[in-house]
Design a protein around this motif. Structure first.
Motif, PDB file in Angstrom:
ATOM      1  N   HIS A   1       0.819  -1.213   0.000  1.00  0.00           N
ATOM      2  CA  HIS A   1       0.000   0.000   0.000  1.00  0.00           C
ATOM      3  C   HIS A   1       0.856   1.268   0.000  1.00  0.00           C
ATOM      4  N   LEU A   2       1.951   1.261  -0.732  1.00  0.00           N
ATOM      5  CA  LEU A   2       2.818   2.433  -0.829  1.00  0.00           C
ATOM      6  C   LEU A   2       2.388   3.315  -1.995  1.00  0.00           C
ATOM      7  N   ARG A   3       2.538   4.624  -1.828  1.00  0.00           N
ATOM      8  CA  ARG A   3       2.239   5.555  -2.918  1.00  0.00           C
ATOM      9  C   ARG A   3       3.304   5.394  -3.996  1.00  0.00           C
ATOM     10  N   LEU A   4       2.898   4.985  -5.166  1.00  0.00           N
ATOM     11  CA  LEU A   4       3.844   4.533  -6.183  1.00  0.00           C
ATOM     12  C   LEU A   4       4.658   5.652  -6.817  1.00  0.00           C
ATOM     13  N   THR A   5       4.200   6.877  -6.740  1.00  0.00           N
ATOM     14  CA  THR A   5       4.975   7.990  -7.292  1.00  0.00           C
ATOM     15  C   THR A   5       5.946   8.562  -6.270  1.00  0.00           C
ATOM     16  N   TRP A   6       5.894   8.062  -5.052  1.00  0.00           N
ATOM     17  CA  TRP A   6       6.783   8.556  -4.001  1.00  0.00           C
ATOM     18  C   TRP A   6       8.020   7.678  -3.835  1.00  0.00           C
ATOM     19  N   ILE A   7       8.101   6.598  -4.576  1.00  0.00           N
ATOM     20  CA  ILE A   7       9.207   5.656  -4.431  1.00  0.00           C
ATOM     21  C   ILE A   7       9.911   5.498  -5.776  1.00  0.00           C
ATOM     22  N   THR A   8      11.055   4.816  -5.788  1.00  0.00           N
ATOM     23  CA  THR A   8      11.815   4.650  -7.024  1.00  0.00           C
ATOM     24  C   THR A   8      11.044   3.775  -8.002  1.00  0.00           C
ATOM     25  N   PRO A   9      11.324   3.917  -9.303  1.00  0.00           N
ATOM     26  CA  PRO A   9      10.666   3.052 -10.288  1.00  0.00           C
ATOM     27  C   PRO A   9      10.889   1.569 -10.005  1.00  0.00           C
ATOM     28  N   GLU A  10      12.083   1.223  -9.533  1.00  0.00           N
ATOM     29  CA  GLU A  10      12.373  -0.184  -9.235  1.00  0.00           C
ATOM     30  C   GLU A  10      11.512  -0.693  -8.085  1.00  0.00           C
ATOM     31  N   LYS A  11      11.380   0.113  -7.053  1.00  0.00           N
ATOM     32  CA  LYS A  11      10.565  -0.305  -5.913  1.00  0.00           C
ATOM     33  C   LYS A  11       9.083  -0.318  -6.292  1.00  0.00           C
ATOM     34  N   ALA A  12       8.666   0.630  -7.126  1.00  0.00           N
ATOM     35  CA  ALA A  12       7.279   0.650  -7.578  1.00  0.00           C
ATOM     36  C   ALA A  12       6.960  -0.620  -8.363  1.00  0.00           C
ATOM     37  N   TRP A  13       7.898  -1.040  -9.204  1.00  0.00           N
ATOM     38  CA  TRP A  13       7.685  -2.271  -9.988  1.00  0.00           C
ATOM     39  C   TRP A  13       7.524  -3.475  -9.064  1.00  0.00           C
TER      40      TRP A  13
END
Length: 271
Positions: free
Chosen positions: A82-94
């Protein structure tokens, strides 16, 4: 109310049919979802429950409880943590997107095709990652939209079950580049501020013109605001309109079918 400007192209396309649907999104997988399930069954409605693998903000139901909801309705992915995907790195978002999909599928024992952006946070890059992960669509928090979107990974809703002043509603639309939503807020939704009144406008509009009346909410927020009576009144009102109750996943498949495309999915889904 959260979001950011995600795109430049128009958000929605005109309704070309008289299909008339109603769908409900229930986010976060909080234990208060059990009360929502009871109301949905009482009124014969369909819903998609977007449930994360874990959530540091509040409790998430146990796997057995989630499987029972999936047996009755649809369970979609709400990322791994449940992390905000634009607040983290692209790798972590993936990892949040793809590992969240796998975790849900491992728990449920079948493919999961529906996705929802935590906190309504998305952009072009995140939307593309959701597509590449194998989902059919991504549900946003773009409001006052009753028709199929041009891009299924920018899927909007008619209303959100929380009440804000009109200027906040419009600001939210502008921040997300949801200019169609801002126009519909003034015209179709009559600048209503109370969420139940907004959704009544959606029901009336879809009954006349076709499209989909789509309400999204959090059971924990309904409980926190002591609005169970309001939610039940809305569910009761749905029965007064000739709309077909469906899950989000059903609508996602219709998006592909209407374009002569085959949705790359085999999950058991009718309506």
């Amino acid at each position: 109310m959260q979001g950011e400007q995600p795109q430049l192209e128009p958000t929605v396309e005109g309704s070309t049919t008289k299909e008339k649907y109603v769908t409900l999104s229930v986010d976060d997988g909080h234990p208060t979802d059990h009360r929502t399930v009871d109301l949905l069954q009482q009124y014969g409605l369909k819903a998609t429950f977007y449930i994360p693998g874990a959530n540091a903000e509040r409790a998430v139901m146990e796997p057995g409880e989630i499987r029972e909801i999936d047996r009755l309705f649809e369970v979609g992915s709400h990322t791994l943590n449940h992390l905000r995907l634009t607040w983290i790195t692209p790798e972590k978002a993936w990892r949040e997107i793809s590992d969240g999909k796998k975790a849900s599928e491992d728990m449920l024992g079948h493919e999961v095709v529906s996705f929802c952006y935590p906190g309504g946070k998305f952009n072009r890059r995140v939307a593309k990652q959701v597509e590449e992960a194998g989902f059919l669509a991504g549900r946003t928090c773009m409001y006052f939209l009753n028709n199929y979107p041009r891009n299924p990974f920018l899927w909007g809703v008619s209303a959100y079950a929380n009440t804000y002043p009109a200027y906040v509603q419009l600001r939210h639309c502008f921040l997300e580049g949801n200019f169609a939503g801002s126009y519909h807020y003034v015209t179709t939704f009559k600048a209503r501020t109370a969420w139940a009144a907004q959704f009544m406008c959606a029901l009336q509009h879809v009954s006349r013109e076709g499209g989909m009346a789509h309400l999204y909410f959090h059971s924990w927020e309904i409980d926190q605001n002591d609005e169970w009576d309001e939610l039940e009144a809305v569910f009761k009102a749905i029965a007064q309109h000739s709309l077909t109750p469906v899950t989000n996943g059903y609508l996602y498949r219709r998006w592909y079918e209407k374009r002569g495309l085959v949705a790359e999915s085999s999950v058991h889904e009718t309506a």
